[in-house]
Write a protein that holds these residues in place. Structure first.
Motif, PDB file in Angstrom:
ATOM      1  N   UNK A 155     -16.470  17.179   3.191  1.00 53.07           N
ATOM      2  CA  UNK A 155     -16.578  17.093   2.227  1.00 53.07           C
ATOM      3  C   UNK A 155     -15.492  16.637   1.364  1.00 53.07           C
ATOM      4  N   UNK A 156     -14.846  15.249   1.506  1.00 53.81           N
ATOM      5  CA  UNK A 156     -13.760  15.090   0.309  1.00 53.81           C
ATOM      6  C   UNK A 156     -13.562  14.081  -0.531  1.00 53.81           C
ATOM      7  N   UNK A 157     -12.759  13.785  -0.563  1.00 56.89           N
ATOM      8  CA  UNK A 157     -13.011  13.259  -2.747  1.00 56.89           C
ATOM      9  C   UNK A 157     -12.116  11.902  -2.035  1.00 56.89           C
ATOM     10  N   UNK A 158     -11.805  10.338  -2.594  1.00 55.66           N
ATOM     11  CA  UNK A 158     -11.162   9.514  -2.214  1.00 55.66           C
ATOM     12  C   UNK A 158     -10.220   9.049  -3.949  1.00 55.66           C
ATOM     13  N   UNK A 190      -4.337  17.522   1.916  1.00 53.11           N
ATOM     14  CA  UNK A 190      -4.454  16.269   1.318  1.00 53.11           C
ATOM     15  C   UNK A 190      -4.474  15.400   2.406  1.00 53.11           C
ATOM     16  N   UNK A 191      -5.112  14.793   2.706  1.00 57.75           N
ATOM     17  CA  UNK A 191      -4.358  13.236   3.627  1.00 57.75           C
ATOM     18  C   UNK A 191      -3.845  12.000   2.809  1.00 57.75           C
ATOM     19  N   UNK A 192      -2.315  12.298   3.477  1.00 57.81           N
ATOM     20  CA  UNK A 192      -1.535  10.283   2.405  1.00 57.81           C
ATOM     21  C   UNK A 192      -1.879   9.771   3.265  1.00 57.81           C
ATOM     22  N   UNK A 193      -2.213   8.431   3.192  1.00 56.78           N
ATOM     23  CA  UNK A 193      -2.249   7.546   4.022  1.00 56.78           C
ATOM     24  C   UNK A 193      -1.409   6.018   3.125  1.00 56.78           C
ATOM     25  N   UNK A 194      -0.761   6.187   3.497  1.00 55.16           N
ATOM     26  CA  UNK A 194       0.245   4.816   2.044  1.00 55.16           C
ATOM     27  C   UNK A 194       1.609   4.318   3.456  1.00 55.16           C
ATOM     28  N   UNK A 195       1.884   2.933   2.869  1.00 55.82           N
ATOM     29  CA  UNK A 195       2.595   2.621   3.621  1.00 55.82           C
ATOM     30  C   UNK A 195       4.254   3.028   3.331  1.00 55.82           C
ATOM     31  N   UNK A 196       5.331   2.443   3.622  1.00 54.84           N
ATOM     32  CA  UNK A 196       6.486   3.117   3.543  1.00 54.84           C
ATOM     33  C   UNK A 196       7.399   2.333   2.376  1.00 54.84           C
ATOM     34  N   UNK A 197       7.035   3.422   0.962  1.00 55.61           N
ATOM     35  CA  UNK A 197       8.016   3.929   0.292  1.00 55.61           C
ATOM     36  C   UNK A 197       7.812   5.104  -0.938  1.00 55.61           C
ATOM     37  N   UNK A 198       8.553   5.016  -1.607  1.00 58.76           N
ATOM     38  CA  UNK A 198       9.202   6.244  -1.716  1.00 58.76           C
ATOM     39  C   UNK A 198       7.550   7.099  -2.781  1.00 58.76           C
ATOM     40  N   UNK A 199       6.809   6.640  -2.862  1.00 62.13           N
ATOM     41  CA  UNK A 199       5.676   7.420  -3.476  1.00 62.13           C
ATOM     42  C   UNK A 199       5.496   8.328  -2.509  1.00 62.13           C
ATOM     43  N   UNK A 200       5.869   7.688  -0.925  1.00 61.63           N
ATOM     44  CA  UNK A 200       5.298   9.241  -0.184  1.00 61.63           C
ATOM     45  C   UNK A 200       5.793  10.569  -0.958  1.00 61.63           C
ATOM     46  N   UNK A 201       7.043  10.496  -0.879  1.00 58.95           N
ATOM     47  CA  UNK A 201       8.152  11.374  -1.303  1.00 58.95           C
ATOM     48  C   UNK A 201       7.002  11.788  -2.960  1.00 58.95           C
ATOM     49  N   UNK A 211      -8.667  14.292   9.771  1.00 56.68           N
ATOM     50  CA  UNK A 211      -9.867  14.799  10.135  1.00 56.68           C
ATOM     51  C   UNK A 211      -9.581  16.400  10.554  1.00 56.68           C
ATOM     52  N   UNK A 212      -8.331  16.168  11.605  1.00 52.54           N
ATOM     53  CA  UNK A 212      -7.666  17.601  12.261  1.00 52.54           C
ATOM     54  C   UNK A 212      -7.202  18.301  11.161  1.00 52.54           C
ATOM     55  N   UNK A 213      -7.247  17.366   9.641  1.00 53.70           N
ATOM     56  CA  UNK A 213      -6.531  19.172   8.985  1.00 53.70           C
ATOM     57  C   UNK A 213      -7.561  18.774   7.863  1.00 53.70           C
ATOM     58  N   UNK A 214      -7.382  19.891   7.973  1.00 57.13           N
ATOM     59  CA  UNK A 214      -9.094  20.204   6.267  1.00 57.13           C
ATOM     60  C   UNK A 214      -8.879  19.834   5.558  1.00 57.13           C
ATOM     61  N   UNK A 215      -9.255  18.198   4.667  1.00 60.37           N
ATOM     62  CA  UNK A 215      -8.472  17.917   4.117  1.00 60.37           C
ATOM     63  C   UNK A 215      -9.271  18.079   3.002  1.00 60.37           C
ATOM     64  N   UNK A 216      -9.121  18.143   1.483  1.00 62.24           N
ATOM     65  CA  UNK A 216     -10.331  18.157   0.495  1.00 62.24           C
ATOM     66  C   UNK A 216     -10.319  16.863   0.081  1.00 62.24           C
ATOM     67  N   UNK A 217      -8.682  16.460   0.271  1.00 63.16           N
ATOM     68  CA  UNK A 217      -9.141  14.498  -0.594  1.00 63.16           C
ATOM     69  C   UNK A 217      -7.944  13.907   0.442  1.00 63.16           C
ATOM     70  N   UNK A 218      -8.216  12.743  -0.166  1.00 63.02           N
ATOM     71  CA  UNK A 218      -7.407  11.427   0.524  1.00 63.02           C
ATOM     72  C   UNK A 218      -7.263  10.606   0.034  1.00 63.02           C
TER      73      UNK A 218
END
Length: 602
Positions: A152-155, A82-93, A123-130
């Motif tokens: 095909x990726x789910x959001x 999966x790809x994680x796009x998140x600002x700096x916060x503990x939730x990233x961990x 895209x470079x990682x074969x992501x199933x979800x974003x």
């Protein structure tokens, strides 16, 4: 005798770290399993303090298990990415730790990226979800159509998104209450992918470096034992969690070893020491620019009212080292060297000013013994081609003391010598030298120029290739050149780093082939800001009358780098990005003198 205490101390700590690592390997403990051990050990101990709340280890265990079960019900399975796009916060961990419980690897994407670079990383990682936050939704919206064209990726939105109710994504947090907090049954392997951390490398778009469970654990153990850190320490986290420094070296101390930590959303020079005091922190990290920003603040009583006993990181300039240490009363400064993907990692354990580590005396006396206990070497590099010099047998040549060369690290199956590379196999191949010291061997090519002195201390000098470091970030010149070409319709452009006296790293400078001088540099600036993070936007633009290619059709980057922004050495006009006005202005002798005299903000 001069270096025996240093070498014996390092040897003892290295032995302890290897015993700890071998024990984990023997027990086949993955990252979530080790985290579970910490939860059982002290469930009610604080793991992270955030601006919103305090999280105990048990809180995090329950919460991440809920997220894991949520994604299990959404058909994510072991081996997915999966790809994680998140600002700096503990939730990233929390998110990547949760996904690791079901064998899913997380690509932690730089939240500063926009459009083409952002699309590339997803895209470079074969992501199933974003997975993204409402704050990142506008930027995901810009590339949604392109993502759907590629795969095909789910959001999934991590939080309420009132601004974008029509976005085709499910709100994760709205569904967590109904999820069980029992741990998923998946066990996993140390050789499973855990994270993808993006690095600029030396050319092109960011590359996804593979961080397996074993790599994460090895990095955490080395930091913990070599510094060393204590279970009672409390870390102040503020570095980006999409980097290996903050996201792996920093967070591993809580995840693997049970240290408490305070999470700040971003770096603030004005409140840094106040935060350390408020959260009673004893350890924190740095990059060279951070130290300069802190030192340039007006002196305050809080400068030495904190409890920070140890700061570790990379890029602290020797000229600032002792002044910084004395002013802020830091007992231990631990400079280290390493790369996101590489197996060349060293630490300065005794505070020698300017050093990033050392070569043990026994390894310099006997290269044969060194091959068994130390995987680092420095080899001679041709300054023009940037490739290794080789002897008559076709093998690389080791440098002598005080002679610069490229740091390389032998690759083999030992945990500290493994090179897992990138998702792009061709990029992985380009980072490997073969037939280095004997026929058939392989070494990781760091791309960095180092030198060691007569006592074996190592000092960083420069980077080979096209990447330069500015404001603590690696900037790929090829990536910036691609964006310039996209918007400026120029036949040739060259991007490179130039040194500014008194500042760490190199500032970006672009030479544009535009003999008629028709380009509007500030319209170009608007386009650059759309696609590049702020640190990658060139500080200087040179409008070149000609750029003569070499016989191999390479543009004269070395010559341009030597000339830099010294407008007395050439006639091309140069424009400077005025930070106060936010626009490019003509760079003249007056601005040159102000820049050299540190009277300009950059």
């Amino acid at each position: 005798m001069k270096t025996s205490r240093r070498d014996l101390t390092a040897g003892w700590r290295f032995l302890g770290s290897n015993i700890a690592l071998r024990s984990i390997m023997w027990r086949r403990k993955t990252v979530p399993m080790l985290f579970r051990d910490r939860v059982k050990q002290h469930p009610h101990k604080t793991m992270f303090v955030t601006p919103e709340r305090e999280w105990t280890f048990q809180d995090v265990e329950d919460y991440t298990s809920k997220i894991a079960n949520y994604f299990l019900q959404r058909d994510l399975r072991a081996g997915d990415n999966v790809a994680l796009v998140m600002e700096n916060r503990a939730d990233v961990v929390f998110v990547w730790l949760a996904l690791s419980k079901i064998g899913v690897a997380t690509a932690v994407v730089n939240y500063n990226l926009r459009q083409s670079p952002l699309l590339h990383c997803i895209s470079v990682v074969n992501t199933k979800a974003i997975i993204f936050t409402p704050q990142m939704a506008p930027h995901i919206m810009e590339i949604t159509a392109s993502i759907k064209d590629k795969r095909e990726a789910r959001f999934f939105i991590y939080g309420e998104s009132e601004m974008y109710p029509q976005f085709p994504g499910e709100n994760i947090l709205a569904n967590l209450d109904s999820m069980p907090s029992e741990l998923p049954s998946y066990r996993g392997s140390l050789d499973d992918n855990l994270l993808y951390i993006f690095t600029s490398g030396t050319t092109g778009m960011p590359k996804a470096a593979v961080i397996k469970h074993l790599r994460y654990i090895f990095c955490g153990i080395m930091i913990h034992h070599m510094m060393p850190l204590k279970s009672s320490d409390r870390m102040y986290h503020y570095l980006p969690l999409y980097h290996i420094a903050g996201g792996v070296l920093g967070t591993s101390q809580s995840v693997l070893f049970g240290l408490s930590g305070a999470m700040a959303p971003k770096f603030s020079a004005s409140t840094f020491w106040e935060d350390c005091i408020k959260y009673q922190c004893t350890v924190t990290q740095y990059i060279g620019e951070i130290c300069r920003y802190l030192y340039n603040q007006a002196p305050k009583v809080t400068d030495n009212q904190h409890s920070i006993r140890l700061m570790f990181g990379n890029g602290l300039r020797p000229q600032l080292w002792m002044d910084f240490k004395n002013r802020f009363r830091i007992e231990n400064l631990r400079e280290l060297y390493g790369s996101t993907e590489g197996n060349a990692n060293i630490i300065n354990i005794d505070g020698t000013v300017g050093s990033v580590g050392f070569v043990p005396t026994i390894c310099r006396v006997s290269p044969f013994l060194a091959s068994f206990i130390y995987n680092l070497n420095i080899i001679k590099i041709d300054p023009e081609s940037g490739t290794p010099e080789r002897n008559k047998r076709g093998l690389c040549v080791r440098v002598r003391p005080n002679e610069p060369g490229e740091l390389v690290a032998s690759i083999d199956k030992k945990p500290q010598c493994r090179f897992d590379g990138y998702t792009d196999s061709s990029a992985t191949t380009r980072k490997i030298y073969r037939n280095v010291f004997r026929k058939g061997d392989e070494c990781f090519a760091s791309g960095d120029i180092l030198v060691f002195n007569n006592d074996g201390y190592l000092f960083f000098k420069d980077r080979t290739g096209d990447t330069f470091r500015w404001k603590g970030e690696n900037v790929s010149t090829t990536e910036v050149e691609d964006v310039i070409s996209k918007y400026a319709d120029l036949s040739d452009s060259v991007v490179y780093g130039v040194e500014i006296p008194g500042l760490e790293g190199k500032a970006g400078m672009a030479a544009l082939l535009d003999p008629a001088q028709v380009v509007d540099v500030n319209k170009l600036l608007e386009c650059l800001r759309k696609e590049l993070p702020a640190y990658a936007v060139p500080l200087f633009i040179r409008i070149a009358e000609k750029l003569e290619a070499t016989g191999t059709f390479k543009l004269p980057k070395m010559k341009l780098m030597r000339e830099g922004f010294d407008i007395k050495s050439f006639e091309d006009p140069v424009y400077f990005l005025d930070q106060s006005e936010g626009v490019y202005v003509r760079f003249d002798q007056n601005l040159l003198e102000k820049l050299v005299n540190k009277e300009l903000r950059v």
